[in-house]
Design a protein around this motif. Structure first.
Motif, PDB file in Angstrom:
ATOM      1  N   ARG A  70      70.965 103.832  31.805  1.00  0.00           N
ATOM      2  CA  ARG A  70      70.083 103.368  30.732  1.00  0.00           C
ATOM      3  C   ARG A  70      69.917 104.474  29.690  1.00  0.00           C
ATOM      4  O   ARG A  70      69.115 105.383  29.818  1.00  0.00           O
ATOM      5  N   ASN A  71      70.717 104.376  28.663  1.00  0.00           N
ATOM      6  CA  ASN A  71      70.669 105.281  27.519  1.00  0.00           C
ATOM      7  C   ASN A  71      70.819 104.415  26.279  1.00  0.00           C
ATOM      8  O   ASN A  71      71.937 104.022  25.927  1.00  0.00           O
ATOM      9  N   PRO A  72      69.713 104.074  25.617  1.00  0.00           N
ATOM     10  CA  PRO A  72      69.779 103.089  24.531  1.00  0.00           C
ATOM     11  C   PRO A  72      70.819 103.398  23.468  1.00  0.00           C
ATOM     12  O   PRO A  72      71.508 102.482  22.996  1.00  0.00           O
ATOM     13  N   ALA A  73      70.958 104.663  23.088  1.00  0.00           N
ATOM     14  CA  ALA A  73      71.931 105.004  22.050  1.00  0.00           C
ATOM     15  C   ALA A  73      73.353 104.722  22.530  1.00  0.00           C
ATOM     16  O   ALA A  73      74.168 104.123  21.807  1.00  0.00           O
ATOM     17  N   GLN A  74      73.674 105.169  23.743  1.00  0.00           N
ATOM     18  CA  GLN A  74      75.009 104.909  24.277  1.00  0.00           C
ATOM     19  C   GLN A  74      75.218 103.421  24.507  1.00  0.00           C
ATOM     20  O   GLN A  74      76.294 102.877  24.196  1.00  0.00           O
ATOM     21  N   ASN A  75      74.225 102.747  25.082  1.00  0.00           N
ATOM     22  CA  ASN A  75      74.349 101.315  25.350  1.00  0.00           C
ATOM     23  C   ASN A  75      74.588 100.532  24.063  1.00  0.00           C
ATOM     24  O   ASN A  75      75.435  99.633  24.016  1.00  0.00           O
ATOM     25  N   LEU A  76      73.845 100.892  23.012  1.00  0.00           N
ATOM     26  CA  LEU A  76      74.030 100.235  21.717  1.00  0.00           C
ATOM     27  C   LEU A  76      75.429 100.491  21.179  1.00  0.00           C
ATOM     28  O   LEU A  76      76.104  99.571  20.708  1.00  0.00           O
ATOM     29  N   ALA A  77      75.880 101.742  21.270  1.00  0.00           N
ATOM     30  CA  ALA A  77      77.219 102.084  20.779  1.00  0.00           C
ATOM     31  C   ALA A  77      78.300 101.321  21.532  1.00  0.00           C
ATOM     32  O   ALA A  77      79.275 100.846  20.929  1.00  0.00           O
ATOM     33  N   THR A  78      78.133 101.191  22.853  1.00  0.00           N
ATOM     34  CA  THR A  78      79.114 100.458  23.652  1.00  0.00           C
ATOM     35  C   THR A  78      79.219  99.015  23.198  1.00  0.00           C
ATOM     36  O   THR A  78      80.323  98.466  23.048  1.00  0.00           O
ATOM     37  N   GLU A  79      78.087  98.371  22.970  1.00  0.00           N
ATOM     38  CA  GLU A  79      78.090  96.982  22.515  1.00  0.00           C
ATOM     39  C   GLU A  79      78.675  96.848  21.110  1.00  0.00           C
ATOM     40  O   GLU A  79      79.373  95.874  20.807  1.00  0.00           O
ATOM     41  N   ILE A  80      78.393  97.819  20.246  1.00  0.00           N
ATOM     42  CA  ILE A  80      78.961  97.791  18.891  1.00  0.00           C
ATOM     43  C   ILE A  80      80.481  97.893  18.954  1.00  0.00           C
ATOM     44  O   ILE A  80      81.204  97.118  18.314  1.00  0.00           O
ATOM     45  N   VAL A  81      80.975  98.839  19.739  1.00  0.00           N
ATOM     46  CA  VAL A  81      82.419  99.055  19.823  1.00  0.00           C
ATOM     47  C   VAL A  81      83.121  97.835  20.423  1.00  0.00           C
ATOM     48  O   VAL A  81      84.141  97.354  19.896  1.00  0.00           O
ATOM     49  N   GLY A  82      82.594  97.309  21.529  1.00  0.00           N
ATOM     50  CA  GLY A  82      83.208  96.150  22.163  1.00  0.00           C
ATOM     51  C   GLY A  82      83.242  94.948  21.245  1.00  0.00           C
ATOM     52  O   GLY A  82      84.254  94.230  21.151  1.00  0.00           O
ATOM     53  N   THR A  83      82.132  94.711  20.542  1.00  0.00           N
ATOM     54  CA  THR A  83      82.076  93.555  19.645  1.00  0.00           C
ATOM     55  C   THR A  83      82.969  93.756  18.430  1.00  0.00           C
ATOM     56  O   THR A  83      83.574  92.797  17.938  1.00  0.00           O
ATOM     57  N   PHE A  84      83.053  94.987  17.942  1.00  0.00           N
ATOM     58  CA  PHE A  84      83.966  95.274  16.827  1.00  0.00           C
ATOM     59  C   PHE A  84      85.390  94.855  17.195  1.00  0.00           C
ATOM     60  O   PHE A  84      86.082  94.205  16.394  1.00  0.00           O
ATOM     61  N   VAL A  85      85.830  95.209  18.390  1.00  0.00           N
ATOM     62  CA  VAL A  85      87.185  94.840  18.827  1.00  0.00           C
ATOM     63  C   VAL A  85      87.346  93.325  18.843  1.00  0.00           C
ATOM     64  O   VAL A  85      88.353  92.778  18.358  1.00  0.00           O
ATOM     65  N   LEU A  86      86.359  92.638  19.387  1.00  0.00           N
ATOM     66  CA  LEU A  86      86.433  91.173  19.454  1.00  0.00           C
ATOM     67  C   LEU A  86      86.514  90.557  18.064  1.00  0.00           C
ATOM     68  O   LEU A  86      87.379  89.716  17.794  1.00  0.00           O
ATOM     69  N   ILE A  87      85.627  90.959  17.167  1.00  0.00           N
ATOM     70  CA  ILE A  87      85.553  90.302  15.863  1.00  0.00           C
ATOM     71  C   ILE A  87      86.745  90.661  14.983  1.00  0.00           C
ATOM     72  O   ILE A  87      87.260  89.798  14.261  1.00  0.00           O
ATOM     73  N   ILE A  88      87.215  91.907  15.025  1.00  0.00           N
ATOM     74  CA  ILE A  88      88.394  92.235  14.222  1.00  0.00           C
ATOM     75  C   ILE A  88      89.605  91.465  14.732  1.00  0.00           C
ATOM     76  O   ILE A  88      90.474  91.050  13.948  1.00  0.00           O
ATOM     77  N   ALA A  89      89.659  91.217  16.043  1.00  0.00           N
ATOM     78  CA  ALA A  89      90.751  90.397  16.585  1.00  0.00           C
ATOM     79  C   ALA A  89      90.636  88.954  16.113  1.00  0.00           C
ATOM     80  O   ALA A  89      91.638  88.320  15.757  1.00  0.00           O
ATOM     81  N   VAL A  90      89.425  88.416  16.099  1.00  0.00           N
ATOM     82  CA  VAL A  90      89.211  87.042  15.630  1.00  0.00           C
ATOM     83  C   VAL A  90      89.594  86.916  14.159  1.00  0.00           C
ATOM     84  O   VAL A  90      90.253  85.950  13.748  1.00  0.00           O
ATOM     85  N   LEU A  91      89.199  87.897  13.355  1.00  0.00           N
ATOM     86  CA  LEU A  91      89.427  87.803  11.914  1.00  0.00           C
ATOM     87  C   LEU A  91      90.889  87.998  11.532  1.00  0.00           C
ATOM     88  O   LEU A  91      91.323  87.508  10.487  1.00  0.00           O
ATOM     89  N   THR A  92      91.653  88.701  12.348  1.00  0.00           N
ATOM     90  CA  THR A  92      93.028  89.024  11.964  1.00  0.00           C
ATOM     91  C   THR A  92      94.076  88.121  12.597  1.00  0.00           C
ATOM     92  O   THR A  92      95.257  88.272  12.311  1.00  0.00           O
ATOM     93  N   GLN A  93      93.671  87.191  13.420  1.00  0.00           N
ATOM     94  CA  GLN A  93      94.646  86.291  14.022  1.00  0.00           C
ATOM     95  C   GLN A  93      94.026  84.949  14.344  1.00  0.00           C
ATOM     96  O   GLN A  93      92.822  84.829  14.526  1.00  0.00           O
ATOM     97  N   GLY A  94      94.867  83.923  14.345  1.00  0.00           N
ATOM     98  CA  GLY A  94      94.479  82.644  14.924  1.00  0.00           C
ATOM     99  C   GLY A  94      93.459  81.836  14.162  1.00  0.00           C
ATOM    100  O   GLY A  94      92.952  80.854  14.679  1.00  0.00           O
ATOM    101  N   LEU A  95      93.094  82.217  12.908  1.00  0.00           N
ATOM    102  CA  LEU A  95      92.166  81.382  12.174  1.00  0.00           C
ATOM    103  C   LEU A  95      92.858  80.105  11.741  1.00  0.00           C
ATOM    104  O   LEU A  95      94.031  80.095  11.390  1.00  0.00           O
ATOM    105  N   ASN A  96      92.090  79.012  11.755  1.00  0.00           N
ATOM    106  CA  ASN A  96      92.688  77.759  11.316  1.00  0.00           C
ATOM    107  C   ASN A  96      92.850  77.751   9.798  1.00  0.00           C
ATOM    108  O   ASN A  96      92.452  78.675   9.096  1.00  0.00           O
TER     109      ASN A  96
END
Length: 264
Positions: free
Chosen positions: A154-180
């Motif tokens: 439980r380290n809020p700064a690290q936990n927040l950073a982890t969620e930011i990084v993971g979601t960044f990967v997901l959303i950049i993947a969504v935006l750069t491929q497979g859009l209808n």
């Protein structure tokens, strides 16, 4: 697509996402489940297949956002925020419905798990310990992980950073491929690719926080956990609840900004 199509598609799709994703967490966690102890690989694959199934079900109606971070990322990319409230409403309602269905499907396992002394300890002794009761009611209960995420450290700064990084990967993947063709959701191939990206994020970045990468996926089921009549369920860990909401929204916004700078 109409507002009603968006709301219905996101509600149904997100409910399926959480039913199957939360379902694999329940299967691995709860006693008297045939899959108990199957491990992190089963969870990562289960969530990936859940995303794929939900995308293919909801895409014809709503474009299959299924995640407020995706909705925010697409709104920033396209500059159109008009349907964002409708997407959010369907996503959060669907997440709550899906979590409730996990409870229905595993009702007997929840009761067996939460009345087992190996899980909850000596209840009579703990009930006499005021501090233990308070800690149990405020912290993460023994089945909260079936519904929502929590950090290993439980380290809020690290936990927040982890969620930011993971979601960044997901959303950049969504935006750069497979859009209808309309540019507002995942196409046929995009559903499969995004599912594999989610598996990759789970295996590579899921260890520290459980990879919410989706505010609705975490907050909706956390509310359901707080409301359900589960015996000895413990707390819903509201002191941590902001991290898997704020982190993914920041990650989604950053991904959209990078997309507009680098790919648009």
């Amino acid at each position: 697509m109409s507002s009603s199509d968006i709301f219905i598609g996101e509600t149904i799709g997100t409910a399926i996402l959480i039913l199957l994703g939360g379902g694999v967490c329940a299967a691995v966690t709860l006693k008297a489940s045939k899959a108990r102890g199957a491990g992190w690989l089963a969870i990562a694959l289960g969530w990936g297949f859940a995303v794929m199934t939900a995308v293919y079900i909801s895409a014809p109606l709503s474009g299959a956002h299924l995640n407020p971070a995706v909705t925010v990322g697409l709104a920033i990319k396209d500059g159109d925020w008009s349907n964002v409230p409708v997407y959010f409403a369907g996503e959060f309602l669907g997440a709550m419905i899906g979590a409730a269905l996990v409870w229905v499907a595993y009702y007997g396992q929840f009761r067996a798990h939460l009345t087992d002394e190996d899980v909850v300890g000596d209840l009579s002794a703990r009930a006499a310990d005021t501090k233990a009761v308070e800690a149990r009611e405020k912290g993460a209960g023994p089945v909260l992980g079936v519904f929502s995420t929590g950090p290993e450290i439980r380290n809020p700064a690290q936990n927040l950073a982890t969620e930011i990084v993971g979601t960044f990967v997901l959303i950049i993947a969504v935006l750069t491929q497979g859009l209808n063709d309309a540019g507002n959701g995942l196409g046929v191939l995009g559903g499969l690719i995004t599912a594999l990206v989610v598996v990759s994020i789970g295996l590579s970045l899921g260890g520290p926080t459980g990879y919410a990468i989706n505010p609705a996926r975490d907050l909706g089921p956390r509310i359901v956990h707080a409301l359900l009549p589960l015996p000895n369920k413990g707390g819903s860990d509201w002191t941590y609840a902001w991290v898997p909401v704020v982190g993914p929204l920041i990650g989604g916004a950053l991904a959209a900004g990078v997309y507009n700078l680098a790919f648009a």
